[in-house]
Design a protein around this motif. Structure first.
Motif, PDB file in Angstrom:
ATOM      1  N   ASP A 240      -2.622  -5.069  -2.292  1.00 50.94           N
ATOM      2  CA  ASP A 240      -2.425  -3.853  -3.084  1.00 50.94           C
ATOM      3  C   ASP A 240      -3.567  -2.855  -2.901  1.00 50.94           C
ATOM      4  O   ASP A 240      -3.352  -1.636  -2.990  1.00 50.94           O
ATOM      5  N   ILE A 241      -4.767  -3.331  -2.672  1.00 57.25           N
ATOM      6  CA  ILE A 241      -5.899  -2.426  -2.427  1.00 57.25           C
ATOM      7  C   ILE A 241      -5.636  -1.604  -1.171  1.00 57.25           C
ATOM      8  O   ILE A 241      -5.832  -0.386  -1.158  1.00 57.25           O
ATOM      9  N   ILE A 246      -6.882   2.593  -0.020  1.00 62.88           N
ATOM     10  CA  ILE A 246      -8.325   2.323   0.021  1.00 62.88           C
ATOM     11  C   ILE A 246      -8.609   1.500   1.272  1.00 62.88           C
ATOM     12  O   ILE A 246      -7.903   0.531   1.548  1.00 62.88           O
ATOM     13  N   LEU A 247      -9.628   1.887   2.027  1.00 66.49           N
ATOM     14  CA  LEU A 247     -10.016   1.115   3.209  1.00 66.49           C
ATOM     15  C   LEU A 247     -11.415   0.540   2.984  1.00 66.49           C
ATOM     16  O   LEU A 247     -12.419   1.173   3.324  1.00 66.49           O
ATOM     17  N   GLU A 291     -15.568   5.938  -7.778  1.00 68.54           N
ATOM     18  CA  GLU A 291     -14.129   6.019  -8.011  1.00 68.54           C
ATOM     19  C   GLU A 291     -13.402   4.912  -7.238  1.00 68.54           C
ATOM     20  O   GLU A 291     -12.487   4.263  -7.776  1.00 68.54           O
ATOM     21  N   GLN A 292     -13.797   4.677  -5.980  1.00 67.22           N
ATOM     22  CA  GLN A 292     -13.177   3.583  -5.222  1.00 67.22           C
ATOM     23  C   GLN A 292     -13.431   2.233  -5.902  1.00 67.22           C
ATOM     24  O   GLN A 292     -12.530   1.398  -5.989  1.00 67.22           O
ATOM     25  N   GLU A 293     -14.645   2.058  -6.360  1.00 65.40           N
ATOM     26  CA  GLU A 293     -14.979   0.808  -7.046  1.00 65.40           C
ATOM     27  C   GLU A 293     -14.102   0.624  -8.291  1.00 65.40           C
ATOM     28  O   GLU A 293     -13.591  -0.470  -8.545  1.00 65.40           O
ATOM     29  N   ARG A 294     -13.928   1.685  -9.055  1.00 61.80           N
ATOM     30  CA  ARG A 294     -13.102   1.601 -10.266  1.00 61.80           C
ATOM     31  C   ARG A 294     -11.672   1.231  -9.919  1.00 61.80           C
ATOM     32  O   ARG A 294     -11.057   0.378 -10.582  1.00 61.80           O
ATOM     33  N   ARG A 295     -11.131   1.832  -8.866  1.00 66.16           N
ATOM     34  CA  ARG A 295      -9.748   1.539  -8.479  1.00 66.16           C
ATOM     35  C   ARG A 295      -9.613   0.100  -7.978  1.00 66.16           C
ATOM     36  O   ARG A 295      -8.627  -0.580  -8.291  1.00 66.16           O
ATOM     37  N   VAL A 296     -10.590  -0.372  -7.203  1.00 66.43           N
ATOM     38  CA  VAL A 296     -10.549  -1.764  -6.736  1.00 66.43           C
ATOM     39  C   VAL A 296     -10.582  -2.717  -7.925  1.00 66.43           C
ATOM     40  O   VAL A 296      -9.806  -3.687  -7.984  1.00 66.43           O
TER      41      VAL A 296
END
Length: 469
Positions: A240-241, A246-247, A291-296
């Protein structure tokens, strides 16, 4: 006892290279009868340690004169029998060719000899703002030449690619002893000889020097450790990530069995009841990483992660990667012998393949623990056994074959970075059509008409046997 036919060759090798650079006694040769794939063993006739491309060329010409086969070898960390001296022959050790010749930051390039350990290049680049991106788990031991031979990857393959993506040029000794340089500029004829040689497992030429691409260090990192209550949840979160756009630089997975071994060995504080741990790293400009960290983290918690821990500083990040890269080394606490497989499947098939690995282990009464470069679907099931027990060895081999067959059935391949070696020869005819294999053989014959470079590896013989002679 040294074979009589080998004595003239040994005498000539010692004269050319010096006695201290040639091994011929059985007690010395036994060390080189296998690599990291210990199930199959065969003793070479001689082992030589050249110190230059010119000496490699001399060795190749001498072996041609005496009709001896040649097995190029770096640190011997191959896990598929790529360094097995099938039929004996001369093992050409490249580990004394270990000079870093040039670091050219302006052109983002380094020139290294084939025997330079991957980690030594990383250390030489420390503080420069650049790094060599391929980082296999054997990084502390494996050589750049060995990375080229197997097209090695590592945890950061997901974002940065495999060795081929970071090789600008090669110097190699061909089967007749001539020296070929490819690159570091593109071939004006448009031939992709780098693509041919990288990953050819020493069957086409002996790589002696490598021009490598240097990658700028990311501005910043965010490294997370997520603890899951099931392997299915962990693999679904990883899929899902990627699906969310997100890469990550890396997404690594360890199951409960390997967690227990790592914790016993290194005391990282991992919960022993965790079914899976994922190490996930995003990197790049600092402005977008929070923001990427929060989404992960949100995706991991959606898949029932009971804890998501962020590395608070570079030291914690280093510890998280240390625990992953030292995981295989901890397996010795679980079993006297082990065999590491190297299959790859589409990411969406990770839950399926890990379930099937568990079922196959139960079917054959073989304990299997798992680590995986899960971000790109690369699974490394580790089959535990005692090689003194012949019945157990037979069951491990059958279980390994079944795992690889399942990878093919799932739309994947039998190798992502370990190569074919001798272990997986039988699977080549399942992966490729007869016409494709014929084209590969013709290419190999063009480089090595006599078939003396690393025989019995990579390609099955035309008659269908598992090894070439």
């Amino acid at each position: 006892m040294i074979a009589t036919a080998t004595i003239p060759l040994l005498r000539e090798l010692r004269r050319r290279l010096g006695a201290e650079n040639v091994l011929g006694a059985p007690s010395e040769l036994v060390v080189y009868e296998c690599d990291g794939f210990t199930i199959e063993k065969n003793r070479p006739d001689a082992v030589v340690f050249p110190r230059s491309t010119e000496q490699v060329s001399e060795v190749v010409k001498l072996c041609a004169r005496y009709g001896a086969s040649i097995v190029p070898r770096g640190a011997g960390t191959s896990l598929a029998g790529g360094c097995l001296p099938v039929g004996g022959g001369v093992v050409v050790m490249l580990t004394r060719m270990k000079r870093i010749l040039t670091i050219d930051l302006r052109n983002r390039m380094a020139v290294v000899e084939a025997g330079v350990p991957n980690l030594e290049l990383s250390r030489a680049l420390a503080g420069s703002g650049f790094h060599f991106a391929p980082d296999p788990s054997s990084q502390t031991a494996s050589t750049i030449g060995g990375n080229v031979a197997t097209n090695a990857g590592g945890p950061h393959t997901l974002k940065y690619g495999v060795t081929l993506n970071h090789v600008l040029g090669l110097e190699a000794v061909l089967a007749d002893g001539s020296v070929l340089q490819i690159g570091p500029v593109p071939d004006p004829a448009g031939l992709d000889l780098l693509g041919v040689l990288v990953g050819s497992e020493g069957t086409l030429a002996i790589v002696t020097k490598v021009w490598v691409r240097l990658t700028p260090n990311p501005e910043d990192y965010r490294t997370l450790r997520a603890i899951f209550t099931s392997v299915d949840d962990a693999t679904n979160a990883i899929s899902d990530i990627i699906a969310a756009g997100i890469l990550p630089a890396a997404m690594e997975l360890m199951d409960q069995g390997i967690i227990a071994a790592v914790e016993e060995a290194y005391r990282f504080g991992f919960p022993l009841d965790a079914k899976a741990i994922a190490v996930i790293e995003v990197d790049g400009p600092a402005a977008g990483l929070d923001e990427q960290e929060r989404r992960v983290e949100t995706i991991c918690r959606r898949w029932n992660a009971r804890e998501v821990l962020r590395a608070a500083d570079p030291r914690q990040r280093e510890l998280l990667w240390k625990c992953r890269k030292m995981a295989v080394g901890a397996v010795g606490r679980l079993s006297p012998s082990y065999c590491i497989q190297d299959g790859v499947v589409p990411r969406t098939r990770l839950p399926h393949i890990l379930r099937r690995i568990a079922e196959i282990g139960a079917k054959h009464r073989v304990r299997i623990v798992n680590v995986a470069h899960a971000g790109d679907g690369n699974v490394h099931p580790i089959l535990l056994f005692d090689e003194r027990d012949r019945d157990e060895v037979a069951r491990v081999l059958e279980a390994g074959r079944e795992v690889l067959a399942e990878c093919i059935a799932s739309g994947g391949s039998v190798t992502a970075e370990h190569g074919i070696g001798v272990e997986k020869l039988d699977f080549m005819s399942r992966l490729f059509a007869p016409a494709d294999l014929k084209a590969m053989r013709r290419l190999r014959e063009a480089f090595d008409p006599a078939g003396r470079l690393n025989p019995g590896k990579l390609l099955p013989s035309e008659c269908g046997a598992s090894a070439q002679t």
